[in-house]
Motif scaffolding. Structure first.
Motif, mmCIF file in Angstrom:
data_model
loop_
_atom_site.group_PDB
_atom_site.id
_atom_site.type_symbol
_atom_site.label_atom_id
_atom_site.label_comp_id
_atom_site.label_asym_id
_atom_site.label_seq_id
_atom_site.Cartn_x
_atom_site.Cartn_y
_atom_site.Cartn_z
ATOM 1 N N ASP A 112 24.372 45.971 47.742
ATOM 2 C CA ASP A 112 25.480 46.661 48.390
ATOM 3 C C ASP A 112 26.606 46.891 47.380
ATOM 4 O O ASP A 112 27.329 45.961 47.010
ATOM 5 C CB ASP A 112 25.981 45.829 49.570
ATOM 6 N N LEU A 113 26.781 48.136 46.952
ATOM 7 C CA LEU A 113 27.782 48.443 45.933
ATOM 8 C C LEU A 113 29.195 48.120 46.385
ATOM 9 O O LEU A 113 30.015 47.627 45.594
ATOM 10 C CB LEU A 113 27.696 49.921 45.533
ATOM 11 N N GLU A 114 29.510 48.401 47.644
ATOM 12 C CA GLU A 114 30.857 48.116 48.121
ATOM 13 C C GLU A 114 31.144 46.615 48.068
ATOM 14 O O GLU A 114 32.248 46.197 47.685
ATOM 15 C CB GLU A 114 31.039 48.645 49.543
ATOM 16 N N GLU A 115 30.171 45.819 48.455
ATOM 17 C CA GLU A 115 30.341 44.370 48.371
ATOM 18 C C GLU A 115 30.475 43.927 46.924
ATOM 19 O O GLU A 115 31.294 43.053 46.590
ATOM 20 C CB GLU A 115 29.157 43.673 49.041
ATOM 21 N N ASP A 116 29.678 44.525 46.030
ATOM 22 C CA ASP A 116 29.758 44.186 44.610
ATOM 23 C C ASP A 116 31.141 44.507 44.048
ATOM 24 O O ASP A 116 31.716 43.726 43.280
ATOM 25 C CB ASP A 116 28.693 44.945 43.821
ATOM 26 N N PHE A 117 31.678 45.661 44.420
ATOM 27 C CA PHE A 117 33.010 46.031 43.945
ATOM 28 C C PHE A 117 34.077 45.091 44.503
ATOM 29 O O PHE A 117 35.062 44.779 43.818
ATOM 30 C CB PHE A 117 33.334 47.482 44.297
ATOM 31 N N ALA A 118 33.879 44.632 45.725
ATOM 32 C CA ALA A 118 34.829 43.676 46.309
ATOM 33 C C ALA A 118 34.827 42.371 45.518
ATOM 34 O O ALA A 118 35.889 41.792 45.237
ATOM 35 C CB ALA A 118 34.487 43.422 47.771
ATOM 36 N N VAL A 119 33.624 41.905 45.144
ATOM 37 C CA VAL A 119 33.523 40.685 44.334
ATOM 38 C C VAL A 119 34.149 40.914 42.960
ATOM 39 O O VAL A 119 34.914 40.088 42.452
ATOM 40 C CB VAL A 119 32.051 40.244 44.198
ATOM 41 N N ALA A 120 33.815 42.059 42.335
ATOM 42 C CA ALA A 120 34.359 42.367 41.015
ATOM 43 C C ALA A 120 35.881 42.441 41.047
ATOM 44 O O ALA A 120 36.570 41.914 40.160
ATOM 45 C CB ALA A 120 33.771 43.685 40.502
ATOM 46 N N GLU A 121 36.425 43.071 42.082
ATOM 47 C CA GLU A 121 37.878 43.179 42.191
ATOM 48 C C GLU A 121 38.525 41.811 42.323
ATOM 49 O O GLU A 121 39.561 41.530 41.698
ATOM 50 C CB GLU A 121 38.251 44.068 43.374
ATOM 51 N N ARG A 122 37.912 40.952 43.138
ATOM 52 C CA ARG A 122 38.453 39.597 43.298
ATOM 53 C C ARG A 122 38.447 38.840 41.977
ATOM 54 O O ARG A 122 39.430 38.177 41.614
ATOM 55 C CB ARG A 122 37.632 38.838 44.346
ATOM 56 N N LEU A 123 37.349 38.964 41.228
ATOM 57 C CA LEU A 123 37.230 38.253 39.957
ATOM 58 C C LEU A 123 38.203 38.798 38.919
ATOM 59 O O LEU A 123 38.791 38.041 38.145
ATOM 60 C CB LEU A 123 35.794 38.346 39.447
ATOM 61 N N ILE A 124 38.387 40.103 38.892
ATOM 62 C CA ILE A 124 39.332 40.706 37.951
ATOM 63 C C ILE A 124 40.753 40.247 38.265
ATOM 64 O O ILE A 124 41.532 39.915 37.364
ATOM 65 C CB ILE A 124 39.204 42.247 37.990
ATOM 66 N N LYS A 125 41.092 40.203 39.553
ATOM 67 C CA LYS A 125 42.425 39.732 39.942
ATOM 68 C C LYS A 125 42.615 38.270 39.553
ATOM 69 O O LYS A 125 43.686 37.875 39.060
ATOM 70 C CB LYS A 125 42.625 39.912 41.445
ATOM 71 N N GLU A 126 41.583 37.453 39.773
ATOM 72 C CA GLU A 126 41.661 36.036 39.401
ATOM 73 C C GLU A 126 41.860 35.890 37.900
ATOM 74 O O GLU A 126 42.675 35.081 37.428
ATOM 75 C CB GLU A 126 40.378 35.321 39.838
ATOM 76 N N ALA A 127 41.103 36.677 37.133
ATOM 77 C CA ALA A 127 41.219 36.614 35.677
ATOM 78 C C ALA A 127 42.599 37.067 35.215
ATOM 79 O O ALA A 127 43.210 36.454 34.326
ATOM 80 C CB ALA A 127 40.135 37.482 35.038
#
Length: 276
Positions: free
Chosen positions: A11-26
């Motif tokens: 699921d690309l939308e879910e993947d982007f949600a995870v990526a966005e969360r990780l980028i914000k955390e970083a």
């Protein structure tokens, strides 16, 4: 800099949600370079048996809207992420490096394990490129099992090697405890060896959890040029974060014994007739 161990699926939308969360955390931790795993946009394969029933991840164009979306999320950071590349008449297992300015570099996986070649075409080379955080060389998973790959990047001036993976545990005699899995040990050994032999900083991201028949070993890490691990996640999900002055670390590592400087390329070929 930081390397991620995380779960990603189809699921690309879910993947982007995870990526966005990780980028914000970083970003909260002042990370300037972030490595996400192989196939984090669309997921990896369900197995390594060349299963014809597995349609695989969706192919994305390197200049398409999904990669532009990733670049927008990256903003002032440099982000590395794996995806299935639409190469026109072929699909590639690829990794892209982006910032808010767009695509900085792209690599197509060269070495394909087991049945992966049933789903992807193979890349044909390795090259380093300049970024705001230093000169980077990228590879994907099985690429790091070949010393020539990392050496080619180091000789091209790479200061930082970034390897993104979907590296699973052993297919046979699997260890109940992933920490004791033999493929996990190989994953870690390759990371440390590639950093040490080339005296470069090494960033290793990997998938975690399970997907299809595969159980991934996680173990994201940052390795300094002497082969010592500065930060790691273990086999679970997480983010390995380390602060390092890259030029200074390389200078210190190469001050006495410079592995690239002291090479003797003329001695490495086949023995010539009559040569002792």
């Amino acid at each position: 800099m930081a390397a991620v161990s995380a779960e990603f699926g189809r699921d690309l939308e879910e993947d982007f949600a995870v990526a966005e969360r990780l980028i914000k955390e970083a970003r909260t931790g002042d990370v300037r370079l972030l490595a996400l795993p192989e196939a984090c946009l669309g997921g990896y394969l369900l197995s390594l048996d060349g299963d014809a029933a597995d349609a695989g991840p969706p192919p994305l164009a390197v200049d398409g809207p999904e990669i532009r979306r990733l670049a927008a999320l990256a903003g002032d950071m440099v982000v590395v992420a794996g995806y299935c590349e639409d190469g026109g008449g072929a699909r590639y297992n690829s990794v892209v490096c982006v910032s808010g300015d767009g695509v900085l570099g792209n690599h197509r996986k060269v070495h394909q394990p087991l049945g992966e070649n049933a789903s992807y075409s193979s890349g044909d080379g390795f090259g380093a490129f300049d970024t705001p955080v230093g000169r980077i060389g990228m590879m994907i998973c099985y690429d790091k099992a070949f010393p020539e790959a990392a050496r080619a990047l180091a000789l091209d001036g790479a200061q930082i090697g970034v390897c993104v993976s979907a590296w699973p545990g052993s297919r046979t005699n699997a260890a109940p405890d992933l920490e004791r899995d033999r493929w996990k040990r190989r994953f870690d050994l390759f990371d440390r060896a590639r950093a040490l032999e080339n005296q470069i900083v090494w960033l290793s991201a990997n998938q975690a959890g399970t997907f299809g028949s595969l159980r991934f070993v996680g173990s994201a890490k940052v390795v300094e040029p002497g082969g010592e691990i500065l930060a790691e996640t273990g086999v679970g999900t997480g983010m390995a974060v380390a602060e390092i002055d890259v030029p200074a670390a390389l200078e210190t590592a190469r001050r006495s014994m410079g592995h690239l400087r002291d090479r003797r390329p003329e001695a490495y070929g086949p023995r010539r007739e009559g040569r002792p």
